[in-house]
Design an enzyme around this catalytic site. Structure first.
Site, PDB file in Angstrom:
ATOM      1  N   ASP A  90       2.139   2.044   3.465  1.00 15.21           N
ATOM      2  CA  ASP A  90       3.057   1.110   4.151  1.00 15.21           C
ATOM      3  C   ASP A  90       4.486   1.489   3.841  1.00 15.21           C
ATOM      4  OD1 ASP A  90       0.784  -0.568   4.215  1.00 15.21           O
ATOM      5  OD2 ASP A  90       1.505  -1.701   2.481  1.00 15.21           O
TER       6      ASP A  90
ATOM      7  N   HIS B 171       0.881  -1.176   0.000  1.00 19.19           N
ATOM      8  CA  HIS B 171       0.000   0.000   0.000  1.00 19.19           C
ATOM      9  C   HIS B 171       0.917   1.224   0.000  1.00 19.19           C
ATOM     10  CE1 HIS B 171      -2.382  -2.963   2.322  1.00 19.19           C
ATOM     11  NE2 HIS B 171      -3.476  -2.342   1.914  1.00 19.19           N
TER      12      HIS B 171
ATOM     13  N   ASP C  42      -0.709 -12.407   1.961  1.00 24.64           N
ATOM     14  CA  ASP C  42      -1.338 -11.382   2.803  1.00 24.64           C
ATOM     15  C   ASP C  42      -1.547 -12.032   4.169  1.00 24.64           C
ATOM     16  OD1 ASP C  42      -2.642  -9.310   3.897  1.00 24.64           O
ATOM     17  OD2 ASP C  42      -4.189  -9.113   2.361  1.00 24.64           O
TER      18      ASP C  42
ATOM     19  N   GLU D 287      -9.018 -13.634  -1.478  1.00 30.25           N
ATOM     20  CA  GLU D 287      -8.248 -13.928  -0.261  1.00 30.25           C
ATOM     21  C   GLU D 287      -8.968 -15.000   0.552  1.00 30.25           C
ATOM     22  OE1 GLU D 287      -6.484 -10.631   1.760  1.00 30.25           O
ATOM     23  OE2 GLU D 287      -6.854 -11.530   3.735  1.00 30.25           O
TER      24      GLU D 287
ATOM     25  N   ASP E 175     -10.585 -11.995  10.839  1.00 30.21           N
ATOM     26  CA  ASP E 175      -9.581 -12.006   9.777  1.00 30.21           C
ATOM     27  C   ASP E 175      -8.186 -12.139  10.396  1.00 30.21           C
ATOM     28  OD1 ASP E 175      -8.599 -11.855   7.231  1.00 30.21           O
ATOM     29  OD2 ASP E 175      -8.842  -9.691   7.030  1.00 30.21           O
TER      30      ASP E 175
ATOM     31  N   ASP F 278      -5.562 -13.647   9.222  1.00 27.59           N
ATOM     32  CA  ASP F 278      -4.459 -13.506   8.246  1.00 27.59           C
ATOM     33  C   ASP F 278      -3.268 -14.403   8.568  1.00 27.59           C
ATOM     34  OD1 ASP F 278      -5.711 -11.697   6.589  1.00 27.59           O
ATOM     35  OD2 ASP F 278      -4.830  -9.930   7.535  1.00 27.59           O
TER      36      ASP F 278
HETATM   37  C1  XUL Z   1      -7.474  -6.551   4.339  1.00 24.71           C
HETATM   38  C2  XUL Z   1      -6.686  -6.946   3.173  1.00 24.71           C
HETATM   39  C3  XUL Z   1      -5.847  -5.879   2.558  1.00 24.71           C
HETATM   40  C4  XUL Z   1      -5.811  -5.911   1.077  1.00 24.71           C
HETATM   41  C5  XUL Z   1      -5.118  -4.743   0.434  1.00 24.71           C
HETATM   42  O1  XUL Z   1      -8.203  -7.569   4.916  1.00 24.71           O
HETATM   43  O2  XUL Z   1      -6.706  -8.074   2.757  1.00 24.71           O
HETATM   44  O3  XUL Z   1      -4.567  -5.987   3.087  1.00 24.71           O
HETATM   45  O4  XUL Z   1      -5.202  -7.077   0.608  1.00 24.71           O
HETATM   46  O5  XUL Z   1      -5.624  -3.534   0.826  1.00 24.71           O
HETATM   47 CO    CO Z   2      -5.749  -9.002   1.113  1.00 24.22          CO
END
Ligand code: XUL
Ligand code: CO
Length: 438
Positions: free
Chosen positions: A104, A101, A339, A268, A307, A309
């Site tokens: 970031d 991003h 991610d 995702e 989430d 991740d």
């Molecule tokens: C948030 C997410 C983000 C996107 C990019 O859940 O997945 O990091 O991948 O903005």
């Molecule tokens: Co993402």
């Protein structure tokens, strides 16, 4: 600059019998699977925001990450130094791509002008490092959700000035992506949704979002950026409902507003499960529409439910994803972007290596198993058999658009009524998958 990971050298491939925690057991970048090297099939990418910006905080506790190279400041010098460390990490790992991003990689300034200047300074370093290492940018995106100005959304904000600011920010992020030769550009609708319907005009907000995307398409053409745009579906978090809730909702939105030819989806895993779907479902829905562009490779926790991740560790998951990817002929501009973040308890720099090595090996195994399933051919044959009534006779005639209700009624009356159709053989399908997962 002295190395940030002095005791770690390039991660080698040592094969399945290796016990070296800093070696790949399955990801052998030069090994050919279905006509392409593993590196080209998998197109791994490191997510800058998690790996280099996550402090490892959670809603109940502060960050725990130990990152000796980072002075924790918002200075541009710190951002440039961090960018160089990121490339040392990605190079040692052997991932061919990264993703970021805007906010970031470079700190937000006191105003848009300063933020743009900060981004320019860091993009210069990123470009140098890309040239030095050959590592490429899988995609870039703009952070339109962290700053309080975006608390009601960005392109769907009820405040027009926020829409304007977001447009200016995306314009700049697109220029950065173009400058760095990004393969694509992502829109994740961070706060493009609502917290309560009492204060929300859905129709107006969706119209604004579509207007925003059309402007982005126009600008992409104006600067000659050739990579695709991706929308990244997610149903909720941070908002109660996000407009890009799942693959089907995104496809419907893109079709309704005449945007489908300009966008694909970046799917995702943890977002799929938040939406109440499996990742395999989302992949198949997107691929059926010719819109499976790229993947944010992670996983959630089945008991925590938000989430989280996490790095992917399930071979079933990666096998299913790679089956769809191979079926569509492989990635073009997309890839597998981790991610994913290490757990708050895994705070040492070396944990970043373990996490990525595990994710890459899990996907390499998924790729090899998916290719084995395809070479074996039994599942494909059973699937084909299930639809044979459509290959000739009345089925082929319907598929060919030659029938209508009247002709079908005539046909039905001329035949004995259909009886219970052939078994679905779900258990047999599952047994064959298990036989080939090894
Ligand atoms: C948030 C997410 C983000 C996107 C990019 O859940 O997945 O990091 O991948 O903005
Ligand atoms: Co993402």
């Amino acid at each position: 600059m002295s190395p940030a990971f002095p005791e770690i050298s390039k991660i080698p491939y040592e094969g399945p019998s290796s016990k070296n925690p800093l070696a790949f057991k399955h990801y052998n970048p030069t090994e050919v699977v279905e006509g392409k090297t593993m590196a080209d099939q998998l197109r791994f990418s490191v997510a800058y925001w998690h790996t280099f910006r996550a402090a490892l905080s959670d809603p109940f506790g502060t960050g725990t990450a130990i990152r000796p190279w980072d002075d924790g400041s918002n200075r541009v010098e710190n951002a440039c130094n961090r960018a160089r460390v990121a490339f040392e990490f990605i190079e040692k790992l052997g991932a061919p791509f990264y993703a970021f991003h805007d906010r970031d990689v470079a700190p937000e300034g006191v105003n848009l002008e300063e933020s743009n200047r900060n981004l320019d300074a860091v993009v210069k370093v990123l470009k140098e490092e890309q040239q030095r290492t050959g590592i490429k940018l899988l995609w870039a995106t703009a952070n339109l959700f962290t700053h309080p100005r975006f608390l009601h959304g960005a392109a769907t904000s009820p405040n027009a000035d926020v829409f304007v600011y977001a447009a200016a920010q995306v314009k700049k992020a697109l220029e950065a992506a173009h400058e760095l030769g990004a393969e694509g550009y992502v829109f994740w609708g961070g706060r493009e949704g609502y917290s309560t319907l009492w204060n929300t005009n859905i129709k107006r907000e969706l119209d604004h979002l579509a207007r925003f995307f059309h402007m982005a398409v126009d600008y992409k053409k104006a600067i000659g950026f050739k990579g695709p745009f991706y929308i990244e579906p997610k149903p909720r978090e941070p908002t109660k409902h996000q407009y890009d809730s799942d693959a089907a909702a995104c496809l419907n939105f893109l079709r309704e507003y005449g945007l489908l030819e300009h966008f694909k989806l970046n799917l995702e895993t943890n977002h799929a499960t938040l939406a109440g779907h499996s990742m395999a479902h989302e992949c198949e829905v997107a691929a059926a529409a010719g819109a499976l562009g790229s993947i944010d490779a992670n996983t959630g926790d089945e008991l925590i439910g938000w989430d989280t991740d996490q790095f992917p560790t399930s071979i079933y998951l990666t096998t299913q994803v790679m089956l769809t990817v191979l079926k569509m002929g492989g990635f073009t501009t997309g890839g597998l972007n981790f991610d994913a973040k290490v757990r708050r308890e895994s705070f040492e720099p070396v944990d970043l290596f373990y996490a990525h090595i595990g994710g890459m090996d899990t996907f390499a195994r998924g790729l090899k198993i998916a290719a084995a399933i395809r070479a074996d051919g039994r599942l494909a044959e059973m699937l084909k058999q299930r639809y044979t009534s459509w290959d000739s006779g009345i089925g082929a005639s319907i598929e060919g658009g030659k029938e209508d209700f009247a002709s079908l009624e005539k046909y039905a009356l001329s035949q004995p009524d259909p009886v219970q159709h052939t078994s679905g053989r779900q258990e047999l399908f599952e047994n064959i998958v298990n036989e080939l997962i090894c």
